[in-house]
Design a protein around this motif. Structure first.
Motif, PDB file in Angstrom:
ATOM      1  N   LEU A 146      66.629  15.560  74.266  1.00 48.98           N
ATOM      2  CA  LEU A 146      67.618  14.628  74.808  1.00 48.98           C
ATOM      3  C   LEU A 146      67.066  13.198  74.780  1.00 48.98           C
ATOM      4  O   LEU A 146      67.757  12.257  74.378  1.00 48.98           O
ATOM      5  N   ASP A 174      60.801  20.181  73.740  1.00 44.40           N
ATOM      6  CA  ASP A 174      61.715  20.987  74.558  1.00 44.40           C
ATOM      7  C   ASP A 174      63.059  20.270  74.687  1.00 44.40           C
ATOM      8  O   ASP A 174      63.261  19.192  74.118  1.00 44.40           O
ATOM      9  N   SER A 175      63.982  20.858  75.418  1.00 48.39           N
ATOM     10  CA  SER A 175      65.329  20.281  75.449  1.00 48.39           C
ATOM     11  C   SER A 175      65.334  18.904  76.108  1.00 48.39           C
ATOM     12  O   SER A 175      66.124  18.029  75.756  1.00 48.39           O
ATOM     13  N   PHE A 176      64.416  18.729  77.052  1.00 47.43           N
ATOM     14  CA  PHE A 176      64.322  17.409  77.687  1.00 47.43           C
ATOM     15  C   PHE A 176      63.838  16.369  76.682  1.00 47.43           C
ATOM     16  O   PHE A 176      64.385  15.268  76.589  1.00 47.43           O
ATOM     17  N   ASP A 177      62.802  16.739  75.903  1.00 47.38           N
ATOM     18  CA  ASP A 177      62.304  15.834  74.864  1.00 47.38           C
ATOM     19  C   ASP A 177      63.408  15.542  73.847  1.00 47.38           C
ATOM     20  O   ASP A 177      63.564  14.411  73.378  1.00 47.38           O
TER      21      ASP A 177
END
Lengths: 401, 81, 334
Positions: free
Chosen positions: B44, B39-42
């Motif tokens: 980043l 996901d976007s957190f991963d």
């Protein structure tokens, strides 16, 4: 004297397993200190204490599963800690009989004279009779009934010499097969969501928001930041939710026992998918006090801890509203189910380039579909609509976020 | 650093982010966001680690072109010279 | 008939009630049956089918649609030396005869200074579960049990359906027999020589050590079903059939609670002010120091009975809820 009880870490939690104590009798604790780790069906959670004081006694052994509400420890609060001398960890509060008459020197108002009383022991009549017959001190018996009530079996366990305390603890949860905890999490989610759909008359509102200004602003902002300080697009969304809640505060709170309770602080539950499956929605505490950088830092911290273990009890229990973002996937719209007893959930889909009219001109804009699922017992569609309107408006002025 | 070394480091980073997966089993042209459920957190986190390991700060505008192992290794090789 | 070689035969609850009436009419010429449609039609629930042909219109008497009138006539007949069996179609219609039952039948012995007994038996169908909606599904026997001067019988088993009537007729005072209409089609076995049974004692229908389920009438079978499910989980429920709601045989259930230390009352009636409240109070009064868990009750929800099947099912006590409650009561203290 205060009782530290097994907290309810979600509307679906009935019991938890004590993994470890982080304190021992005699330790001084402060409000919000983590004093224990408890395994629930969802995760291992660090449990905070809510009183300042000294740990008087730990009443539950690690490895034991106890019902929500069970007294796990006794905290001697500051007001009651006059004699810190000759403290025996196993000593119990003295009955209060003699205290009152001896207090004669100062003609104080009577309000402060009553020393805290030992907690009343909840035991069934049969358990009391058995305890009396066998000479068992009920204060030494650990109740396994509802709210820690002592039943006959608890007395028998204590009285029986064949089952001493050294009884092997149940295997630590770490040893549990993964499928077991996954199934437990599934059950927990099932219970909460079924309760929500059973009890909460949801209404759903949807709006489309032009994200160009926010995304442009964020891109420029991230460009001049070192990578470690970059902000994810969901963070301005969270900030906009917080600001919109300032305009429509009744979406932030709970519906409990037939009444609507609006919360003052915004503890924003954020749905985090766990890689092993399942999800968890811990709270960004006091989100209303935080700007984007702090929110980003908190979110990073929260996601990391959610995925590695180590969430705190207040994060699990205090959420006043939930935000779920499925925008990393292809979905455009989220129709969320409210997490009881909260009264609203905000859903964000993927930001997609779409034709958009503004001032008589058609252009391509990054469009976000935002939805609100709200409890119609607590609010009506008009107020929900105002919230989504405010949300969209806030996202047109990113520099003010 | 040759591209094999780069690939090894990239795999290590991916393993930290998606511990239950085996990135070396990926097809080099497979979209890793989908294959590893990133996901976007991963994502980043991935670029933060890339920055720590390689000293390269990937600007956001380049994220879109970095979806497969071969794209990532190629991008990093070009910048590590 | 089956099992004749071991003296057992199969019949329905309805057959058993009919046999009981036939036996009574054969044994005592003072006995007769009267009520709406009991003769030519054979009874609303076909209980008296064939009896008109067998005993004639003098002893199987169709009455006008006037509960107050024919129950009053029954009282008069009883005072005059007869042993009438009055059938009120269902408990719902007995409201129209409530004055006769409560203000007359129950008090004449007292009002006459002990001169006149009223040896009257009133039978009526009771209970819900057959999609007859709010006006025709009431379960009010617990409510009648509030009244001193009458006895309230609640036969659940075929043996009791067969055996309680004669004993009731022998009683010198008014006796009301409540037959749960959901039971009429129930089949079971009965000893070939089955006859009158006592009407004073509750029965333990299933022995167990962990929890006492106290119930009556149709609730018995839901409780037995629940007990079977619980047994598979290692929870041994004792199931008590009260049989008679007035006078209440508290000795049997107090003894049981003293053994199991937990009581769950299953009552198709409503909870507020119902027979379940009475039983719970008796347990507090008589077995408080034996209790290891609060007394629990499963009653019908306090609403008019819905017509829709699934809602009706949800309103009434069911086996799964019994299992649930018993499990929680026992689980709490292993």
């Amino acid at each position: 004297m205060a009782e530290f009880r097994m907290p309810s870490l979600g509307s679906d939690m009935e019991a938890g397993t004590l993994i470890e104590w982080r304190v021992k009798p005699g330790d001084r604790v402060q409000r919000r200190d983590v004093i224990a780790v408890v395994e629930t069906e969802k995760a291992a959670i660090e449990i905070e204490v809510y009183e300042d004081g000294i740990v008087e006694a730990l009443l539950v052994q690690p490895g034991r599963k106890v019902a929500v509400g069970t007294v796990m420890a006794i905290i001697r609060t500051e007001a009651a800690t006059e004699p810190p001398v000759a403290f025996e960890p196993s000593s119990r509060p003295e009955p209060v009989k003699k205290a009152a008459p001896e207090k004669k020197a100062a003609p104080e108002p009577p309000t402060i004279q009553a020393p805290p009383e030992a907690p009343r022991i909840k035991a069934s009549p049969y358990a009391r009779r058995l305890a009396a017959e066998r000479g068992v001190d009920l204060r030494r018996v650990e109740g396994t009934g509802p709210a820690g009530a002592i039943g006959a079996a608890d007395v028998q366990r204590t009285a029986s010499p064949t089952t001493p305390e050294a009884k092997p603890a149940p295997p630590p949860p770490a040893g549990k097969p993964a499928s077991d905890s996954r199934a437990a999490m599934r059950r927990a989610i099932a219970a909460a969501m079924a309760r929500s759909k059973r009890e909460i008359p949801h209404y759903y509102l949807q709006t489309r928001i032009d994200m160009r200004r926010t995304l442009d602003w964020l891109a420029a902002e991230n460009l001049r930041r070192p990578i470690q300080e970059r902000i994810l697009p969901v963070v301005p969304l969270i900030r906009a939710v917080v600001l919109a809640l300032g305009e429509v505060p009744e979406l932030n709170g709970f519906w409990i026992d037939g009444s609507h309770r609006i919360a003052e602080a915004i503890h924003l539950g954020f749905v985090i998918n766990l890689r092993q499956g399942g999800l968890i929605a811990p709270a960004l505490l006091n989100a209303e006090e935080k700007r984007l950088d702090e929110l980003m830092a908190d979110l990073r911290d929260l996601i990391t801890r959610a995925r590695s273990g180590g969430l705190r009890s207040s994060e699990m229990t205090d959420a006043t509203i939930t935000v779920t973002s499925l925008g990393d996937l292809g979905v455009e719209t989220v129709f969320g189910i409210i997490y009881p007893p909260q009264v609203a959930l905000v859903g964000f889909g993927k930001i997609i380039d779409q034709p958009w009219c503004e001032n008589g001109m058609i252009g391509v804009r990054p469009i976000l579909t935002a939805t609100l699922s709200a409890d119609h017992r607590a609010t009506d569609g008009h107020r929900g609509g105002l919230f989504l309107d405010a949300l969209g408006r806030r996202l047109q002025e990113p520099s003010k976020l | 650093m040759n591209s094999d070394d780069i690939r090894t480091v990239v795999f290590e980073i991916l393993r930290r982010i998606a511990p239950e997966s085996d990135p070396s089993a990926l097809d080099p042209n497979e979209n890793i966001r989908q294959a590893l459920d990133i996901d976007s957190f991963d994502a980043l986190n991935f670029f933060v680690r890339v920055n720590e390991q390689f000293g390269i700060s990937v600007p956001e505008s380049d994220y879109g072109g970095l979806n497969t192992v071969s794209e990532i290794v190629g991008y990093l090789s070009a910048r590590l010279g | 008939m089956t099992g004749t070689e071991i003296g057992l035969r199969t019949l329905t609850y309805r057959d058993a009630v009919r046999e009981a009436i036939r036996e009574a009419l054969q044994k005592d010429e003072r006995d007769f049956l009267m009520g709406e449609d009991v003769g030519h039609y054979g009874g609303c629930f076909a209980v008296s089918k064939g009896l008109l042909e067998e005993f004639g219109p003098e002893r199987i008497r169709d009455t006008p649609l006037s509960e107050s009138g024919f129950v009053g006539a029954g009282i008069g007949a009883a005072l005059g030396g007869m042993r009438p069996i009055v059938e009120v179609m269902t408990v719902n219609f007995s409201m129209l005869a409530a004055d006769q039952i409560i203000n007359n039948a129950s008090v004449y012995l007292y009002m006459s200074g002990g001169q006149f007994n009223v040896p009257l038996v009133i039978r009526m169908a009771t209970g819900g579960g057959r999609q007859l909606a709010a006006q025709h599904s009431r379960c009010l026997e617990g409510w009648y049990a509030h009244i001193p001067g009458i006895k309230i019988l609640s036969p659940a088993t075929i043996e009791d359906a067969r055996g309680m009537l004669w004993t009731a007729l022998e009683d010198p005072d008014p006796v009301l027999i409540f037959e749960n209409s959901g039971l009429y089609n129930m089949e079971g076995t009965l000893a070939a020589d089955a006859g009158p049974v006592d009407i004073h004692r509750a029965r333990v229908r299933r022995a167990g050590r962990d929890v006492s389920i106290i119930t009556y009438s149709a609730g018995l079978f839901k409780s037995l079903e629940a007990a079977q499910i619980l047994a598979a989980e290692g929870i041994e429920a004792e199931v008590i059939d009260l049989r008679t709601l007035r006078p209440l045989d508290e000795g049997t259930f107090l003894d049981s609670v003293a053994r199991t230390h937990r009581a769950l009352i299953v009552d198709e009636g409503w909870r507020s002010g119902g027979i379940s409240a009475e039983i719970a109070s008796r347990i507090m009064e008589g077995a408080f120091y034996e209790l290891d868990a609060p007394v629990a009750r499963l009653c019908s929800l306090e609403a008019p009975m819905p017509y829709a099947k699934h809602m009706e099912t949800a309103v009434m006590p069911q086996a799964d809820r019994i299992v649930d409650l018993a499990r929680r009561m026992v689980g709490a203290h292993g």
